[in-house]
Design an enzyme around this catalytic site. Sequence first.
Site, PDB file in Angstrom:
ATOM      1  N   CYS A   1     -15.031  -8.568  -1.105  1.00 56.44           N
ATOM      2  CA  CYS A   1     -14.947  -8.316   0.339  1.00 56.44           C
ATOM      3  C   CYS A   1     -16.278  -7.682   0.764  1.00 56.44           C
ATOM      4  O   CYS A   1     -17.104  -7.310  -0.072  1.00 56.44           O
ATOM      5  CB  CYS A   1     -13.793  -7.354   0.635  1.00 56.44           C
ATOM      6  SG  CYS A   1     -14.023  -5.764  -0.160  1.00 56.44           S
TER       7      CYS A   1
ATOM      8  N   HIS B   1     -13.639   3.274  -2.236  1.00 59.48           N
ATOM      9  CA  HIS B   1     -12.329   3.916  -2.052  1.00 59.48           C
ATOM     10  C   HIS B   1     -12.410   5.256  -1.325  1.00 59.48           C
ATOM     11  O   HIS B   1     -11.413   5.728  -0.794  1.00 59.48           O
ATOM     12  CB  HIS B   1     -11.707   4.250  -3.406  1.00 59.48           C
ATOM     13  CG  HIS B   1     -11.298   3.078  -4.211  1.00 59.48           C
ATOM     14  ND1 HIS B   1     -10.766   1.946  -3.656  1.00 59.48           N
ATOM     15  CD2 HIS B   1     -11.307   2.867  -5.552  1.00 59.48           C
ATOM     16  CE1 HIS B   1     -10.480   1.092  -4.624  1.00 59.48           C
ATOM     17  NE2 HIS B   1     -10.805   1.624  -5.775  1.00 59.48           N
TER      18      HIS B   1
ATOM     19  N   HIS C   1      -3.415   6.029  -6.576  1.00 55.81           N
ATOM     20  CA  HIS C   1      -4.636   5.255  -6.307  1.00 55.81           C
ATOM     21  C   HIS C   1      -5.684   6.171  -5.669  1.00 55.81           C
ATOM     22  O   HIS C   1      -5.362   6.958  -4.764  1.00 55.81           O
ATOM     23  CB  HIS C   1      -4.317   4.076  -5.378  1.00 55.81           C
ATOM     24  CG  HIS C   1      -5.434   3.098  -5.267  1.00 55.81           C
ATOM     25  ND1 HIS C   1      -6.519   3.320  -4.449  1.00 55.81           N
ATOM     26  CD2 HIS C   1      -5.661   1.924  -5.894  1.00 55.81           C
ATOM     27  CE1 HIS C   1      -7.360   2.301  -4.570  1.00 55.81           C
ATOM     28  NE2 HIS C   1      -6.854   1.436  -5.446  1.00 55.81           N
TER      29      HIS C   1
ATOM     30  N   GLU D   1      -7.987   5.750  -3.473  1.00 50.39           N
ATOM     31  CA  GLU D   1      -8.117   5.701  -2.000  1.00 50.39           C
ATOM     32  C   GLU D   1      -7.000   6.512  -1.340  1.00 50.39           C
ATOM     33  O   GLU D   1      -7.233   7.262  -0.394  1.00 50.39           O
ATOM     34  CB  GLU D   1      -8.072   4.250  -1.494  1.00 50.39           C
ATOM     35  CG  GLU D   1      -8.244   4.199   0.026  1.00 50.39           C
ATOM     36  CD  GLU D   1      -7.892   2.850   0.641  1.00 50.39           C
ATOM     37  OE1 GLU D   1      -8.197   1.793   0.037  1.00 50.39           O
ATOM     38  OE2 GLU D   1      -7.318   2.852   1.746  1.00 50.39           O
TER      39      GLU D   1
ATOM     40  N   THR E   1      -5.665   0.865   2.806  1.00 53.44           N
ATOM     41  CA  THR E   1      -6.214  -0.401   3.337  1.00 53.44           C
ATOM     42  C   THR E   1      -5.693  -1.643   2.610  1.00 53.44           C
ATOM     43  O   THR E   1      -5.707  -2.735   3.174  1.00 53.44           O
ATOM     44  CB  THR E   1      -7.749  -0.421   3.233  1.00 53.44           C
ATOM     45  OG1 THR E   1      -8.102  -0.164   1.878  1.00 53.44           O
ATOM     46  CG2 THR E   1      -8.400   0.576   4.146  1.00 53.44           C
TER      47      THR E   1
ATOM     48  N   CYS F   1      -6.709  -3.476   5.872  1.00 59.71           N
ATOM     49  CA  CYS F   1      -7.972  -4.048   6.348  1.00 59.71           C
ATOM     50  C   CYS F   1      -7.866  -5.568   6.467  1.00 59.71           C
ATOM     51  O   CYS F   1      -7.030  -6.201   5.818  1.00 59.71           O
ATOM     52  CB  CYS F   1      -9.143  -3.609   5.469  1.00 59.71           C
ATOM     53  SG  CYS F   1      -9.430  -4.657   4.079  1.00 59.71           S
TER      54      CYS F   1
ATOM     55  N   SER G   1      -6.611  -3.184 -10.378  1.00 59.07           N
ATOM     56  CA  SER G   1      -6.968  -3.371  -8.967  1.00 59.07           C
ATOM     57  C   SER G   1      -5.696  -3.473  -8.124  1.00 59.07           C
ATOM     58  O   SER G   1      -4.863  -4.362  -8.334  1.00 59.07           O
ATOM     59  CB  SER G   1      -7.804  -4.651  -8.834  1.00 59.07           C
ATOM     60  OG  SER G   1      -7.654  -5.187  -7.554  1.00 59.07           O
TER      61      SER G   1
ATOM     62  N   ASN H   1      -5.341  -4.263  -4.916  1.00 59.64           N
ATOM     63  CA  ASN H   1      -5.209  -5.442  -4.047  1.00 59.64           C
ATOM     64  C   ASN H   1      -4.871  -6.682  -4.863  1.00 59.64           C
ATOM     65  O   ASN H   1      -4.167  -7.564  -4.403  1.00 59.64           O
ATOM     66  CB  ASN H   1      -6.445  -5.597  -3.149  1.00 59.64           C
ATOM     67  CG  ASN H   1      -7.643  -6.191  -3.834  1.00 59.64           C
ATOM     68  OD1 ASN H   1      -7.787  -7.395  -3.898  1.00 59.64           O
ATOM     69  ND2 ASN H   1      -8.522  -5.348  -4.375  1.00 59.64           N
TER      70      ASN H   1
HETATM   71  S1  SF4 Z   1     -11.156  -1.438   2.899  1.00 57.94           S
HETATM   72 FE1  SF4 Z   1     -11.092  -3.677   2.794  1.00 57.94          FE
HETATM   73  S2  SF4 Z   1     -13.229  -4.294   3.159  1.00 57.94           S
HETATM   74 FE2  SF4 Z   1     -13.256  -2.106   2.605  1.00 57.94          FE
HETATM   75  S3  SF4 Z   1     -13.565  -2.079   0.373  1.00 57.94           S
HETATM   76 FE3  SF4 Z   1     -11.366  -1.971   0.719  1.00 57.94          FE
HETATM   77  S4  SF4 Z   1     -10.681  -4.131   0.621  1.00 57.94           S
HETATM   78 FE4  SF4 Z   1     -12.902  -4.147   0.915  1.00 57.94          FE
END
Ligand code: SF4
Length: 284
Positions: free
Chosen positions: A12, A72, A122, A124, A166, A197, A225, A227
């Site tokens: 991304c 993150h 996590h 983040e 996100t 996001c 990961s 995501n």
């Molecule tokens: S918030 Fe979205 S664009 Fe930003 S690093 Fe994470 S996945 Fe990538």
Amino acid sequence: MNIIVGKNSGFCAGVKYTISKTEEELGKTSGKVDCLGEIIHNKQVVNSLEQKGLRIINSIDEAENKVIIRAHGISRDVYEKAKANNIKLIDLTCPKVLRIHNQVEAYSSDNYFIFLFGVKNHPETIGTFSFCGNNSYLLEDTADIDNAISSFKASGLKDLLIISQTTFSLSLFDEMSSIILNKLNSDYNVHVEKSICNATSLRQLETKELSAKVDLMIIIGGKNSSNTKKLYEVALNNCKNAISIETKDDLDLSFVKSFENIGIMAGASTPDYIIDDVCNAIKQ
Ligand code: SF4
């Protein structure tokens, strides 16, 4: 055999920026750069940056050089510790994550209680939660809702912000927010901020569509990961033959050979060359 690679696969914008800035810093300092935690959830990319001199540290206390803050983001106390110890930070927190930090801080000072949806351990989520203030609750799934609501009601506050990590699941976000809205009566004011996001939303939606029309769905990405795990869950809901791999070495080619239509999607930390390797291995 027909192979379709999702067009939203791979790095991304946030990850691309992190990697290019890190390479730039390594070039300037002859490899004297620390990074707090794995720079992205992809061990091949991490190994290659380590060979150029990047040093992964697990705590700010281990810092010996400038410290890269990955996409993150970090917790408020880490910023404070770095400042107190004159540690120079190269802050590559994704702007989308920073925006959420600012939002939760602003809502918290406006006396909102905050429900943050996210994977509890996590980085983040840990970082964002540190900006939410005391009147907040971290929810990972529907099982956390009743305790979160009790905690909100006990606070005596009437305003609630719902926001998420996100890379949270789109469908779980909708499910959890609607359960919460149904459980709270009109005495409460609830603001729902869908902070997943765009890169994550597009990837999850495309995975859903693609996995519904192929016989085998392959999700490529790091095992830790967040995501990538969500993509695998989405794929599995729509295609009974969904597999998750890190690289082509994890592929069982004799199994793959038995399928006619194959879909491929990759997480935000997967470089293009790993996706190409998988496609080439299947074609060969
Ligand atoms: S918030 Fe979205 S664009 Fe930003 S690093 Fe994470 S996945 Fe990538």
